[in-house]
Design a protein around this motif. Sequence first.
Motif, PDB file in Angstrom:
ATOM      1  N   LEU A   1       0.892  -1.332  -0.041  1.00  0.00           N
ATOM      2  CA  LEU A   1      -0.577  -0.472   0.589  1.00  0.00           C
ATOM      3  C   LEU A   1       0.568   0.881   0.187  1.00  0.00           C
ATOM      4  O   LEU A   1       2.161   1.746   0.225  1.00  0.00           O
ATOM      5  CB  LEU A   1      -0.810   0.044   0.663  1.00  0.00           C
ATOM      6  CG  LEU A   1      -2.390  -1.441   1.600  1.00  0.00           C
ATOM      7  CD1 LEU A   1      -2.781  -1.008   2.371  1.00  0.00           C
ATOM      8  CD2 LEU A   1      -2.928  -1.468   0.260  1.00  0.00           C
ATOM      9  N   ARG A   2       0.538   2.593  -0.445  1.00  0.00           N
ATOM     10  CA  ARG A   2       1.376   3.422  -0.387  1.00  0.00           C
ATOM     11  C   ARG A   2       0.209   4.994   0.019  1.00  0.00           C
ATOM     12  O   ARG A   2      -1.491   4.966  -0.346  1.00  0.00           O
ATOM     13  CB  ARG A   2       1.325   3.918  -2.147  1.00  0.00           C
ATOM     14  CG  ARG A   2       2.893   3.395  -2.476  1.00  0.00           C
ATOM     15  CD  ARG A   2       3.266   3.656  -4.015  1.00  0.00           C
ATOM     16  NE  ARG A   2       4.024   2.447  -4.407  1.00  0.00           N
ATOM     17  CZ  ARG A   2       4.759   3.059  -5.263  1.00  0.00           C
ATOM     18  NH1 ARG A   2       3.917   3.875  -5.603  1.00  0.00           N
ATOM     19  NH2 ARG A   2       5.477   1.917  -5.762  1.00  0.00           N
ATOM     20  N   MET A   3       0.686   5.806   0.684  1.00  0.00           N
ATOM     21  CA  MET A   3      -0.296   6.876   0.570  1.00  0.00           C
ATOM     22  C   MET A   3       0.328   8.109  -0.036  1.00  0.00           C
ATOM     23  O   MET A   3       1.749   8.169   0.067  1.00  0.00           O
ATOM     24  CB  MET A   3      -0.422   7.060   2.104  1.00  0.00           C
ATOM     25  CG  MET A   3       1.056   7.575   3.225  1.00  0.00           C
ATOM     26  SD  MET A   3       0.337   7.781   5.017  1.00  0.00           S
ATOM     27  CE  MET A   3       1.768   9.287   5.094  1.00  0.00           C
ATOM     28  N   THR A   4      -0.909   9.130  -0.356  1.00  0.00           N
ATOM     29  CA  THR A   4       0.149  10.652  -0.865  1.00  0.00           C
ATOM     30  C   THR A   4       0.356  11.161   0.092  1.00  0.00           C
ATOM     31  O   THR A   4       0.306  11.281   1.047  1.00  0.00           O
ATOM     32  CB  THR A   4      -1.529  11.469  -1.382  1.00  0.00           C
ATOM     33  OG1 THR A   4      -2.500  11.228  -0.474  1.00  0.00           O
ATOM     34  CG2 THR A   4      -1.891  10.653  -2.741  1.00  0.00           C
ATOM     35  N   ALA A   5       1.116  12.329  -0.536  1.00  0.00           N
ATOM     36  CA  ALA A   5       1.877  13.522   0.540  1.00  0.00           C
ATOM     37  C   ALA A   5      -0.017  14.277   1.351  1.00  0.00           C
ATOM     38  O   ALA A   5      -0.902  14.110   1.185  1.00  0.00           O
ATOM     39  CB  ALA A   5       2.422  14.564  -0.501  1.00  0.00           C
ATOM     40  N   PRO A   6       0.487  14.532   2.863  1.00  0.00           N
ATOM     41  CA  PRO A   6      -1.235  15.183   3.123  1.00  0.00           C
ATOM     42  C   PRO A   6      -1.631  16.101   2.240  1.00  0.00           C
ATOM     43  O   PRO A   6      -1.030  16.804   1.549  1.00  0.00           O
ATOM     44  CB  PRO A   6       0.118  16.135   4.820  1.00  0.00           C
ATOM     45  CG  PRO A   6       0.633  14.761   5.071  1.00  0.00           C
ATOM     46  CD  PRO A   6       1.879  14.555   3.220  1.00  0.00           C
TER      47      PRO A   6
ATOM     48  N   MET B   1      -1.654  17.085  -5.304  1.00  0.00           N
ATOM     49  CA  MET B   1      -2.228  17.345  -4.155  1.00  0.00           C
ATOM     50  C   MET B   1      -1.975  18.696  -2.846  1.00  0.00           C
ATOM     51  O   MET B   1      -2.894  18.523  -1.580  1.00  0.00           O
ATOM     52  CB  MET B   1      -4.010  16.565  -4.064  1.00  0.00           C
ATOM     53  CG  MET B   1      -4.982  17.216  -4.600  1.00  0.00           C
ATOM     54  SD  MET B   1      -6.144  16.265  -4.806  1.00  0.00           S
ATOM     55  CE  MET B   1      -7.430  16.507  -3.444  1.00  0.00           C
ATOM     56  N   ALA B   2      -0.818  17.707  -2.784  1.00  0.00           N
ATOM     57  CA  ALA B   2      -0.149  17.889  -1.493  1.00  0.00           C
ATOM     58  C   ALA B   2      -0.182  19.408  -0.804  1.00  0.00           C
ATOM     59  O   ALA B   2      -0.016  20.204  -1.809  1.00  0.00           O
ATOM     60  CB  ALA B   2       1.211  17.887  -1.447  1.00  0.00           C
ATOM     61  N   GLY B   3      -1.194  19.380   0.499  1.00  0.00           N
ATOM     62  CA  GLY B   3      -1.518  21.215   0.416  1.00  0.00           C
ATOM     63  C   GLY B   3      -2.260  22.112   0.323  1.00  0.00           C
ATOM     64  O   GLY B   3      -2.465  23.172   0.355  1.00  0.00           O
ATOM     65  N   ARG B   4      -3.335  21.615  -0.612  1.00  0.00           N
ATOM     66  CA  ARG B   4      -4.148  21.698  -1.164  1.00  0.00           C
ATOM     67  C   ARG B   4      -5.064  22.237  -0.595  1.00  0.00           C
ATOM     68  O   ARG B   4      -6.210  23.246  -1.809  1.00  0.00           O
ATOM     69  CB  ARG B   4      -4.384  21.500  -2.961  1.00  0.00           C
ATOM     70  CG  ARG B   4      -2.744  21.103  -3.869  1.00  0.00           C
ATOM     71  CD  ARG B   4      -2.630  22.385  -4.337  1.00  0.00           C
ATOM     72  NE  ARG B   4      -3.506  22.877  -6.117  1.00  0.00           N
ATOM     73  CZ  ARG B   4      -3.253  21.933  -6.209  1.00  0.00           C
ATOM     74  NH1 ARG B   4      -2.493  21.424  -6.982  1.00  0.00           N
ATOM     75  NH2 ARG B   4      -4.433  22.041  -7.509  1.00  0.00           N
TER      76      ARG B   4
END
Length: 266
Positions: A91-96, A228-231
């Motif tokens: 599994l992976r996760m995106t940036a916050p 979408m990091a920080g968006r």
Amino acid sequence: GVFAGESLRVGSKNFTESVILGEIAAGVGRQQGHSVEHRRQLGGTRILWRALEEGDIDLYPEYTGTLAQELLQMPGADEDDLVDALATRGLRMTAPLGFDNTYALGMRADRALELQVDSISDLAAHPGLRVGLSNEFMQRADGWPGLRATYGLPQAANGLDHDLAYRGLESGAIDVIDLYSTDAEIAHYGLVVLDDDRRYFPSYQAVYLYREDLSMRAPDWTAALDAMAGRIDAATMRGLNARVKLGRETEARVAADWLGVEAPRA
Ligand code: PBE
């Protein structure tokens, strides 16, 4: 590229914000020409996690604190630790995405003032307070049993549906509920958010969790979600939640509007 006719599957938990974030992820994929199905409100956290592990879904919105405490049992883990632990499970996760949706305890302002309750510690002096907590919070590793033990709280709690909790608080049937910090109702009802003075709750940064193979099947999609990091900051998320919970717009409408302005490009 995507295999012809193959549908990619997004899941969401059974609360508004999760559905909005699911709609946004699905919308990003569709803008890139993928066929994406959103299985809305599949259930609670554990249902979504299992669906992802088993490949019933490819992706869903999750929170770092939930991963650390409840799903991976790694209290105190930082983002790198989580990424490593997820990798061993494929599994992976995106940036916050840019906001923290933490649990908190809340009360009506008049009641909190009357009893002089500002912090969770202050609840210990009022054993008669009626505590109503969302069903999942009653059971979780970062939920009520640990919170009660950490603060030495004397109250017993009842489980209830999170959306109904606000009505119970408003009507005076309940004195204390768990809040999600990006809930639109907190400001709408002028609720007091009790200070977590023992720092029980971790940070719950919103991320997308996905299966590793998705980054091969739809690399443009996972790249766009990473971009979408920080968006989405907390004020933005609260505003989107408010349009659905208070303004009666659909999650799909609200997500489409966000995408029209903010659409990430891979
Ligand atoms: N939370 C708070 C929970 C529900 C609300 C975001 C940490 C979760 O979905 O894990």
